[in-house]
Design a protein around this motif. Structure first.
Motif, PDB file in Angstrom:
ATOM      1  N   MET A  53       0.838  -1.200   0.000  1.00 46.89           N
ATOM      2  CA  MET A  53       0.000   0.000   0.000  1.00 46.89           C
ATOM      3  C   MET A  53       0.874   1.252   0.000  1.00 46.89           C
ATOM      4  O   MET A  53       2.057   1.197   0.406  1.00 46.89           O
ATOM      5  CB  MET A  53      -0.916   0.020   1.226  1.00 46.89           C
ATOM      6  CG  MET A  53      -1.949  -1.093   1.279  1.00 46.89           C
ATOM      7  SD  MET A  53      -3.207  -0.998  -0.020  1.00 46.89           S
ATOM      8  CE  MET A  53      -4.050   0.531   0.442  1.00 46.89           C
ATOM      9  N   SER A  54       0.303   2.358  -0.416  1.00 50.09           N
ATOM     10  CA  SER A  54       1.081   3.586  -0.559  1.00 50.09           C
ATOM     11  C   SER A  54       0.263   4.812  -0.187  1.00 50.09           C
ATOM     12  O   SER A  54      -0.967   4.754  -0.114  1.00 50.09           O
ATOM     13  CB  SER A  54       1.552   3.748  -2.009  1.00 50.09           C
ATOM     14  OG  SER A  54       2.385   2.687  -2.414  1.00 50.09           O
ATOM     15  N   TRP A  55       0.966   5.902   0.016  1.00 52.70           N
ATOM     16  CA  TRP A  55       0.372   7.233   0.116  1.00 52.70           C
ATOM     17  C   TRP A  55       0.908   8.080  -1.036  1.00 52.70           C
ATOM     18  O   TRP A  55       2.110   8.029  -1.362  1.00 52.70           O
ATOM     19  CB  TRP A  55       0.710   7.896   1.438  1.00 52.70           C
ATOM     20  CG  TRP A  55      -0.018   7.331   2.611  1.00 52.70           C
ATOM     21  CD1 TRP A  55       0.440   6.381   3.488  1.00 52.70           C
ATOM     22  CD2 TRP A  55      -1.343   7.653   3.048  1.00 52.70           C
ATOM     23  NE1 TRP A  55      -0.518   6.096   4.432  1.00 52.70           N
ATOM     24  CE2 TRP A  55      -1.622   6.871   4.185  1.00 52.70           C
ATOM     25  CE3 TRP A  55      -2.327   8.538   2.591  1.00 52.70           C
ATOM     26  CZ2 TRP A  55      -2.847   6.955   4.873  1.00 52.70           C
ATOM     27  CZ3 TRP A  55      -3.530   8.606   3.267  1.00 52.70           C
ATOM     28  CH2 TRP A  55      -3.785   7.829   4.393  1.00 52.70           C
ATOM     29  N   VAL A  56       0.011   8.839  -1.615  1.00 51.41           N
ATOM     30  CA  VAL A  56       0.328   9.758  -2.702  1.00 51.41           C
ATOM     31  C   VAL A  56      -0.243  11.113  -2.300  1.00 51.41           C
ATOM     32  O   VAL A  56      -1.249  11.180  -1.580  1.00 51.41           O
ATOM     33  CB  VAL A  56      -0.316   9.276  -4.023  1.00 51.41           C
ATOM     34  CG1 VAL A  56      -0.085  10.271  -5.147  1.00 51.41           C
ATOM     35  CG2 VAL A  56       0.198   7.893  -4.393  1.00 51.41           C
ATOM     36  N   ARG A  57       0.350  12.190  -2.750  1.00 51.21           N
ATOM     37  CA  ARG A  57      -0.203  13.509  -2.471  1.00 51.21           C
ATOM     38  C   ARG A  57      -0.202  14.352  -3.743  1.00 51.21           C
ATOM     39  O   ARG A  57       0.567  14.100  -4.672  1.00 51.21           O
ATOM     40  CB  ARG A  57       0.566  14.216  -1.365  1.00 51.21           C
ATOM     41  CG  ARG A  57       1.998  14.622  -1.714  1.00 51.21           C
ATOM     42  CD  ARG A  57       2.690  15.190  -0.487  1.00 51.21           C
ATOM     43  NE  ARG A  57       4.056  15.632  -0.785  1.00 51.21           N
ATOM     44  CZ  ARG A  57       4.901  16.070   0.148  1.00 51.21           C
ATOM     45  NH1 ARG A  57       4.526  16.132   1.424  1.00 51.21           N
ATOM     46  NH2 ARG A  57       6.114  16.460  -0.209  1.00 51.21           N
ATOM     47  N   GLN A  58      -1.094  15.327  -3.752  1.00 54.01           N
ATOM     48  CA  GLN A  58      -1.176  16.231  -4.890  1.00 54.01           C
ATOM     49  C   GLN A  58      -1.505  17.626  -4.395  1.00 54.01           C
ATOM     50  O   GLN A  58      -2.557  17.842  -3.778  1.00 54.01           O
ATOM     51  CB  GLN A  58      -2.212  15.758  -5.908  1.00 54.01           C
ATOM     52  CG  GLN A  58      -2.208  16.582  -7.179  1.00 54.01           C
ATOM     53  CD  GLN A  58      -2.955  15.899  -8.309  1.00 54.01           C
ATOM     54  OE1 GLN A  58      -3.738  14.980  -8.105  1.00 54.01           O
ATOM     55  NE2 GLN A  58      -2.697  16.349  -9.529  1.00 54.01           N
ATOM     56  N   ALA A  59      -0.609  18.548  -4.676  1.00 51.13           N
ATOM     57  CA  ALA A  59      -0.819  19.946  -4.312  1.00 51.13           C
ATOM     58  C   ALA A  59      -1.550  20.649  -5.447  1.00 51.13           C
ATOM     59  O   ALA A  59      -1.473  20.219  -6.606  1.00 51.13           O
ATOM     60  CB  ALA A  59       0.527  20.618  -4.051  1.00 51.13           C
ATOM     61  N   PRO A  60      -2.255  21.733  -5.155  1.00 54.33           N
ATOM     62  CA  PRO A  60      -2.981  22.458  -6.202  1.00 54.33           C
ATOM     63  C   PRO A  60      -2.058  22.881  -7.338  1.00 54.33           C
ATOM     64  O   PRO A  60      -0.980  23.426  -7.112  1.00 54.33           O
ATOM     65  CB  PRO A  60      -3.528  23.681  -5.453  1.00 54.33           C
ATOM     66  CG  PRO A  60      -3.621  23.255  -4.042  1.00 54.33           C
ATOM     67  CD  PRO A  60      -2.462  22.327  -3.827  1.00 54.33           C
ATOM     68  N   GLY A  61      -2.461  22.580  -8.557  1.00 52.82           N
ATOM     69  CA  GLY A  61      -1.687  22.989  -9.717  1.00 52.82           C
ATOM     70  C   GLY A  61      -0.470  22.142 -10.015  1.00 52.82           C
ATOM     71  O   GLY A  61       0.298  22.459 -10.931  1.00 52.82           O
ATOM     72  N   LYS A  62      -0.299  21.075  -9.252  1.00 56.89           N
ATOM     73  CA  LYS A  62       0.864  20.202  -9.449  1.00 56.89           C
ATOM     74  C   LYS A  62       0.409  18.768  -9.718  1.00 56.89           C
ATOM     75  O   LYS A  62      -0.717  18.392  -9.413  1.00 56.89           O
ATOM     76  CB  LYS A  62       1.769  20.236  -8.220  1.00 56.89           C
ATOM     77  CG  LYS A  62       2.398  21.595  -7.949  1.00 56.89           C
ATOM     78  CD  LYS A  62       3.402  21.505  -6.823  1.00 56.89           C
ATOM     79  CE  LYS A  62       4.086  22.848  -6.587  1.00 56.89           C
ATOM     80  NZ  LYS A  62       5.091  22.767  -5.480  1.00 56.89           N
ATOM     81  N   GLY A  63       1.296  17.996 -10.273  1.00 58.94           N
ATOM     82  CA  GLY A  63       1.010  16.590 -10.521  1.00 58.94           C
ATOM     83  C   GLY A  63       1.107  15.776  -9.245  1.00 58.94           C
ATOM     84  O   GLY A  63       1.624  16.243  -8.228  1.00 58.94           O
ATOM     85  N   PRO A  64       0.614  14.549  -9.268  1.00 53.73           N
ATOM     86  CA  PRO A  64       0.684  13.696  -8.086  1.00 53.73           C
ATOM     87  C   PRO A  64       2.127  13.333  -7.745  1.00 53.73           C
ATOM     88  O   PRO A  64       2.962  13.186  -8.633  1.00 53.73           O
ATOM     89  CB  PRO A  64      -0.125  12.458  -8.486  1.00 53.73           C
ATOM     90  CG  PRO A  64      -0.104  12.448  -9.969  1.00 53.73           C
ATOM     91  CD  PRO A  64      -0.060  13.869 -10.395  1.00 53.73           C
ATOM     92  N   GLU A  65       2.382  13.188  -6.458  1.00 54.61           N
ATOM     93  CA  GLU A  65       3.725  12.858  -5.962  1.00 54.61           C
ATOM     94  C   GLU A  65       3.625  11.650  -5.040  1.00 54.61           C
ATOM     95  O   GLU A  65       2.851  11.654  -4.078  1.00 54.61           O
ATOM     96  CB  GLU A  65       4.298  14.043  -5.187  1.00 54.61           C
ATOM     97  CG  GLU A  65       5.654  13.777  -4.548  1.00 54.61           C
ATOM     98  CD  GLU A  65       6.102  14.888  -3.616  1.00 54.61           C
ATOM     99  OE1 GLU A  65       7.285  14.908  -3.225  1.00 54.61           O
ATOM    100  OE2 GLU A  65       5.265  15.729  -3.246  1.00 54.61           O
TER     101      GLU A  65
END
Length: 121
Positions: free
Chosen positions: A34-46
């Motif tokens: 399993m994983s965690w991913v994040r995405q900030a406004p205006g940016k691609g997923p990280e």
């Protein structure tokens, strides 16, 4: 049907702490990394972090290494992300994802709906 429901997000001060949770259902949680991913406004997923199916192996993006801790409870079918000493740059929507490794950012079909984390004083 695969369901991943995140919770625990909110406003946190820099240097504080926050714990995110992800409740899984619709699949056998214990056989998947399993994983965690994040995405900030205006940016691609990280990609943020991954944990193997038994919880003995973890991996982190350099940007969060030493501050965030991923864990899981297979009996509760729940994934966690402990965020310590968050920075404003950690502000993003946080998503749990079925699967391991950075490639999870390529397939949103197995992400949850996300929980917003805002780091600000």
């Amino acid at each position: 049907e695969v369901q991943l429901v995140e919770s625990g997000g909110g406003l946190v001060q820099p240097g504080g702490s926050l714990r995110l949770s992800c409740a899984a259902s619709g699949f056998y949680f214990g056989i998947y990394d399993m994983s965690w991913v994040r995405q900030a406004p205006g940016k691609g997923p990280e990609w943020v972090s991954s944990i193997n199916l038994v919880g003995r192996s973890t991996d982190y993006a350099d940007s969060v290494k030493g501050r965030f801790t991923i864990s899981r409870d297979n009996a509760k079918k729940t994934l966690y992300l402990q965020m310590n000493s968050p920075k404003p740059g950690d502000t993003a929507g946080y998503y749990c994802a079925r699967g391991g490794g950075a490639s999870v950012v390529e397939n949103r079909n197995y992400w949850g709906q996300g929980t917003q984390v805002t780091v600000s004083s």
